[in-house]
Design a protein around this motif. Structure first.
Motif, PDB file in Angstrom:
ATOM      1  N   ALA A  55       0.844  -1.195   0.000  1.00 44.41           N
ATOM      2  CA  ALA A  55       0.000   0.000   0.000  1.00 44.41           C
ATOM      3  C   ALA A  55       0.879   1.245   0.000  1.00 44.41           C
ATOM      4  CB  ALA A  55      -0.916   0.016   1.218  1.00 44.41           C
ATOM      5  N   LEU A  56       0.355   2.310  -0.592  1.00 44.18           N
ATOM      6  CA  LEU A  56       1.039   3.597  -0.570  1.00 44.18           C
ATOM      7  C   LEU A  56       0.801   4.296   0.770  1.00 44.18           C
ATOM      8  CD1 LEU A  56       0.214   5.032  -4.118  1.00 44.18           C
ATOM      9  CD2 LEU A  56       2.410   4.134  -3.325  1.00 44.18           C
ATOM     10  N   HIS A  57       1.832   4.972   1.246  1.00 46.64           N
ATOM     11  CA  HIS A  57       1.730   5.773   2.468  1.00 46.64           C
ATOM     12  C   HIS A  57       2.316   7.151   2.189  1.00 46.64           C
ATOM     13  CE1 HIS A  57       0.857   2.610   5.691  1.00 46.64           C
ATOM     14  NE2 HIS A  57       0.846   1.949   4.540  1.00 46.64           N
ATOM     15  N   ALA A  58       1.682   8.165   2.731  1.00 46.35           N
ATOM     16  CA  ALA A  58       2.170   9.529   2.548  1.00 46.35           C
ATOM     17  C   ALA A  58       3.307   9.828   3.520  1.00 46.35           C
ATOM     18  CB  ALA A  58       1.031  10.530   2.748  1.00 46.35           C
ATOM     19  N   ALA A  59       4.135  10.794   3.134  1.00 45.78           N
ATOM     20  CA  ALA A  59       5.230  11.230   4.001  1.00 45.78           C
ATOM     21  C   ALA A  59       5.456  12.719   3.815  1.00 45.78           C
ATOM     22  CB  ALA A  59       6.508  10.450   3.693  1.00 45.78           C
ATOM     23  N   GLN A  60       6.011  13.336   4.849  1.00 45.81           N
ATOM     24  CA  GLN A  60       6.467  14.729   4.795  1.00 45.81           C
ATOM     25  C   GLN A  60       7.989  14.722   4.784  1.00 45.81           C
ATOM     26  OE1 GLN A  60       3.702  15.738   8.302  1.00 45.81           O
ATOM     27  NE2 GLN A  60       4.022  17.731   7.330  1.00 45.81           N
ATOM     28  N   VAL A  61       8.577  15.399   3.815  1.00 47.92           N
ATOM     29  CA  VAL A  61      10.023  15.413   3.665  1.00 47.92           C
ATOM     30  C   VAL A  61      10.623  16.492   4.572  1.00 47.92           C
ATOM     31  CG1 VAL A  61      11.923  15.743   2.037  1.00 47.92           C
ATOM     32  CG2 VAL A  61       9.832  14.566   1.303  1.00 47.92           C
ATOM     33  N   PHE A  62      11.702  16.149   5.256  1.00 47.99           N
ATOM     34  CA  PHE A  62      12.403  17.123   6.086  1.00 47.99           C
ATOM     35  C   PHE A  62      13.202  18.080   5.206  1.00 47.99           C
ATOM     36  CE2 PHE A  62      11.689  13.939   9.386  1.00 47.99           C
ATOM     37  CZ  PHE A  62      11.400  14.740  10.492  1.00 47.99           C
ATOM     38  N   ARG A  63      13.067  19.365   5.470  1.00 45.79           N
ATOM     39  CA  ARG A  63      13.859  20.382   4.784  1.00 45.79           C
ATOM     40  C   ARG A  63      15.265  20.425   5.375  1.00 45.79           C
ATOM     41  NH1 ARG A  63       8.956  23.421   6.051  1.00 45.79           N
ATOM     42  NH2 ARG A  63       7.617  23.600   4.203  1.00 45.79           N
ATOM     43  N   PRO A  64      16.212  21.084   4.696  1.00 42.61           N
ATOM     44  CA  PRO A  64      17.577  21.186   5.238  1.00 42.61           C
ATOM     45  C   PRO A  64      17.638  21.804   6.629  1.00 42.61           C
ATOM     46  CG  PRO A  64      17.571  21.795   2.922  1.00 42.61           C
ATOM     47  CD  PRO A  64      16.133  21.627   3.307  1.00 42.61           C
ATOM     48  N   ASP A  65      16.673  22.707   6.951  1.00 38.82           N
ATOM     49  CA  ASP A  65      16.696  23.343   8.272  1.00 38.82           C
ATOM     50  C   ASP A  65      16.025  22.494   9.352  1.00 38.82           C
ATOM     51  OD1 ASP A  65      14.011  23.567   7.686  1.00 38.82           O
ATOM     52  OD2 ASP A  65      13.945  25.762   7.737  1.00 38.82           O
ATOM     53  N   GLY A  66      15.576  21.281   8.988  1.00 37.11           N
ATOM     54  CA  GLY A  66      14.982  20.379   9.965  1.00 37.11           C
ATOM     55  C   GLY A  66      13.483  20.478  10.098  1.00 37.11           C
ATOM     56  N   THR A  67      12.854  21.445   9.430  1.00 37.27           N
ATOM     57  CA  THR A  67      11.395  21.546   9.453  1.00 37.27           C
ATOM     58  C   THR A  67      10.802  20.586   8.428  1.00 37.27           C
ATOM     59  OG1 THR A  67      11.396  23.358   7.841  1.00 37.27           O
ATOM     60  CG2 THR A  67      11.488  23.946  10.187  1.00 37.27           C
ATOM     61  N   LEU A  68       9.511  20.323   8.597  1.00 44.18           N
ATOM     62  CA  LEU A  68       8.827  19.383   7.728  1.00 44.18           C
ATOM     63  C   LEU A  68       8.156  20.090   6.558  1.00 44.18           C
ATOM     64  CD1 LEU A  68       7.170  17.021  10.343  1.00 44.18           C
ATOM     65  CD2 LEU A  68       8.793  16.306   8.577  1.00 44.18           C
ATOM     66  N   GLY A  69       8.187  19.454   5.403  1.00 43.42           N
ATOM     67  CA  GLY A  69       7.445  19.931   4.250  1.00 43.42           C
ATOM     68  C   GLY A  69       5.955  19.656   4.417  1.00 43.42           C
ATOM     69  N   PRO A  70       5.154  19.946   3.392  1.00 40.39           N
ATOM     70  CA  PRO A  70       3.702  19.789   3.508  1.00 40.39           C
ATOM     71  C   PRO A  70       3.275  18.324   3.527  1.00 40.39           C
ATOM     72  CG  PRO A  70       4.316  20.394   1.276  1.00 40.39           C
ATOM     73  CD  PRO A  70       5.559  20.506   2.094  1.00 40.39           C
ATOM     74  N   PRO A  71       2.064  18.038   4.012  1.00 41.32           N
ATOM     75  CA  PRO A  71       1.528  16.675   3.956  1.00 41.32           C
ATOM     76  C   PRO A  71       1.480  16.166   2.509  1.00 41.32           C
ATOM     77  CG  PRO A  71       0.188  18.042   5.407  1.00 41.32           C
ATOM     78  CD  PRO A  71       1.139  18.966   4.711  1.00 41.32           C
ATOM     79  N   LEU A  72       1.647  14.845   2.362  1.00 39.80           N
ATOM     80  CA  LEU A  72       1.640  14.185   1.050  1.00 39.80           C
ATOM     81  C   LEU A  72       2.759  14.700   0.138  1.00 39.80           C
ATOM     82  CD1 LEU A  72      -1.730  14.515   1.861  1.00 39.80           C
ATOM     83  CD2 LEU A  72      -1.718  12.821   0.044  1.00 39.80           C
ATOM     84  N   ASP A  73       3.816  15.198   0.754  1.00 32.47           N
ATOM     85  CA  ASP A  73       4.981  15.689   0.033  1.00 32.47           C
ATOM     86  C   ASP A  73       5.700  14.560  -0.696  1.00 32.47           C
ATOM     87  OD1 ASP A  73       6.752  17.675  -0.721  1.00 32.47           O
ATOM     88  OD2 ASP A  73       7.995  17.486   1.063  1.00 32.47           O
TER      89      ASP A  73
END
Length: 268
Positions: free
Chosen positions: A86-104
């Motif tokens: 099954a597919l699962h969504a993820a948020q990618v970490f930016r270089p500054d350690g913050t998270l990108g948007p949902p379903l990134d």
């Protein structure tokens, strides 16, 4: 799905059983045979998240794609071979350690032998082998050391060599859930996919990447970069290193029709 054609694209014989060894082999071969690339965005081609469209692009036209495309179709292949995938969504970490948007990002979770395994053929440099989701210890892989940690709300943080990569949701999602974000990734001036041009795959000794006119090869940890000085040389590199035959080259980032909003997403 024409499973025979897909397996031929990967250079894989029909597997005897949907077991972990086969899953490992399929992931390795997919990464080696199907490049991570965002050429469609810079060729003015719409990104269509339907199984038929993805099969036509990746298998029939022998192209690659980015996460939604590669993992979306690979999950369908795994299901056709008898895996619980099954597919699962993820948020990618930016270089500054913050998270990108949902379903990134979209990754695959395979339930096998009472274990859940993270499988990802659409993140560029990542693991070549399935990762145990329940593992608490570091997991060694040809591309580095991975650590999977519990995160808020039951999610899982995935780290490569100590650096956070993305936060994975535990609940599965259909491919259609990723259509709006795929459109944003392909059209927004804020998306890194519209800002850069890349085609990349792992090799037995490292990785090869073509970024515009720059051919970058990493061999046993040593990076080599050369600037290709003609369109003919760039086309040849796409064909030799990635098996991609292009009738025309992608336009530079920022000038693609998709980034000017001339094309709309194709909904499933």
């Amino acid at each position: 799905m024409d499973v025979d054609a897909y397996l031929d694209r990967l250079g894989v014989a029909w597997p005897a059983a949907p077991d972990l060894a086969t899953l490992r082999h399929l992931q390795e071969r997919h990464l080696a045979a199907v490049p991570f690339e965002n050429l469609s965005i810079h060729l003015g081609e719409p990104v269509e998240l339907t199984e038929d469209a993805l099969f036509g692009k990746i298998v029939r036209r022998r192209r690659g794609g980015f996460c939604y495309e590669l993992n979306g179709l690979f999950a369908a292949l795994l299901r056709s071979l008898g895996y619980d995938a099954a597919l699962h969504a993820a948020q990618v970490f930016r270089p500054d350690g913050t998270l990108g948007p949902p379903l990134d990002h979209a990754a695959i979770v395979v339930s096998l032998d009472e274990e859940d395994w993270l499988v990802d053929v659409g993140f560029g440099r990542f693991s070549r082998h399935p990762l145990r989701l329940s593992g608490v210890d570091a997991q060694s892989d040809p591309d580095g050391e991975f650590l999977l940690l519990d995160a808020p709300h039951g999610d899982v943080d995935v780290l490569l060599d100590g650096k956070p990569q993305y936060r994975l949701e535990r609940r599965p999602r259909p491919l259609s859930d990723f259509v709006p974000m795929a459109w944003w990734q392909a059209t927004s001036p804020s998306s890194h996919f519209t800002k850069s041009l890349t085609c990349s795959r792992p090799t037995s000794q490292g990785r090869v990447t073509l970024s515009g006119d720059r051919l970058i090869e990493t061999v046993d940890g040593v990076r080599h970069e050369v600037v290709l000085e003609s369109e003919a040389a760039i086309r040849l590199a796409y064909r030799v290193y990635f098996g991609i035959a292009l009738s025309r080259l992608p336009t530079p980032p920022g000038e693609s029709p998709l980034t000017r909003g001339e094309l709309s997403p194709t909904l499933p």
